[in-house]
Design a protein around this motif. Structure first.
Motif, PDB file in Angstrom:
ATOM      1  N   THR A 272       1.804   6.612  -6.854  1.00  0.00           N
ATOM      2  CA  THR A 272       0.710   7.502  -7.245  1.00  0.00           C
ATOM      3  C   THR A 272       1.085   8.968  -7.011  1.00  0.00           C
ATOM      4  O   THR A 272       0.856   9.826  -7.877  1.00  0.00           O
ATOM      5  CB  THR A 272      -0.563   7.150  -6.451  1.00  0.00           C
ATOM      6  N   VAL A 273       1.659   9.259  -5.862  1.00  0.00           N
ATOM      7  CA  VAL A 273       2.091  10.627  -5.571  1.00  0.00           C
ATOM      8  C   VAL A 273       3.158  11.063  -6.574  1.00  0.00           C
ATOM      9  O   VAL A 273       3.144  12.198  -7.049  1.00  0.00           O
ATOM     10  CB  VAL A 273       2.616  10.736  -4.116  1.00  0.00           C
TER      11      VAL A 273
ATOM     12  N   ILE B 234       2.490   1.662  -3.477  1.00  0.00           N
ATOM     13  CA  ILE B 234       1.492   2.129  -4.450  1.00  0.00           C
ATOM     14  C   ILE B 234       1.198   3.609  -4.236  1.00  0.00           C
ATOM     15  O   ILE B 234       1.098   4.382  -5.203  1.00  0.00           O
ATOM     16  CB  ILE B 234       0.203   1.287  -4.365  1.00  0.00           C
ATOM     17  N   SER B 235       1.074   4.017  -2.966  1.00  0.00           N
ATOM     18  CA  SER B 235       0.789   5.436  -2.699  1.00  0.00           C
ATOM     19  C   SER B 235       1.974   6.310  -3.108  1.00  0.00           C
ATOM     20  O   SER B 235       1.782   7.400  -3.657  1.00  0.00           O
ATOM     21  CB  SER B 235       0.429   5.649  -1.234  1.00  0.00           C
ATOM     22  N   ILE B 236       3.202   5.843  -2.884  1.00  0.00           N
ATOM     23  CA  ILE B 236       4.381   6.620  -3.310  1.00  0.00           C
ATOM     24  C   ILE B 236       4.401   6.739  -4.835  1.00  0.00           C
ATOM     25  O   ILE B 236       4.686   7.807  -5.380  1.00  0.00           O
ATOM     26  CB  ILE B 236       5.671   5.949  -2.809  1.00  0.00           C
TER      27      ILE B 236
ATOM     28  N   THR C  17       0.831  -1.202   0.000  1.00  0.00           N
ATOM     29  CA  THR C  17       0.000   0.000   0.000  1.00  0.00           C
ATOM     30  C   THR C  17       0.868   1.255   0.000  1.00  0.00           C
ATOM     31  O   THR C  17       0.601   2.212  -0.739  1.00  0.00           O
ATOM     32  CB  THR C  17      -0.935   0.001   1.222  1.00  0.00           C
ATOM     33  N   PHE C  18       1.932   1.246   0.796  1.00  0.00           N
ATOM     34  CA  PHE C  18       2.848   2.371   0.866  1.00  0.00           C
ATOM     35  C   PHE C  18       3.529   2.592  -0.488  1.00  0.00           C
ATOM     36  O   PHE C  18       3.617   3.738  -0.971  1.00  0.00           O
ATOM     37  CB  PHE C  18       3.886   2.131   1.962  1.00  0.00           C
TER      38      PHE C  18
END
Length: 88
Positions: free
Chosen positions: A26-27, A22-24, A19-20
């Protein structure tokens, strides 16, 4: 199927890590797009400034040409007035 606590903690850790990541990612994508938009906007502003400078230069040249033409017309008018005075 039953999981032990260490397995559950491991899977939760993997889930949090994924999750971390993927969020990095995406950002990073959003920041990249934002940077590209800002660069495009800056380029548009540079182009606008270049066009303004070109227009200002052209306008100044036109004003100088008109001033020279007007001075020539004044000289001609003065010459014509002088000729008319001598004829009268």
């Amino acid at each position: 199927m039953s999981y032990t606590w260490p397995e559950v903690i491991f899977f939760l850790g993997v889930l949090i890590l994924v999750t971390f990541l993927i969020s990095i990612f995406t950002v990073g994508i959003f920041e990249s797009r934002r940077s590209k938009r800002q660069a495009d906007a800056a380029e548009e502003l540079r182009e606008l400034a270049r066009r303004y400078e070109e227009l200002a230069r052209s306008t100044a040249e036109t004003q100088e040409r008109i001033a020279a033409d007007l001075a020539e017309l004044r000289n001609r008018t003065a010459s014509i007035e002088q000729i008319l005075r001598t004829v009268e």
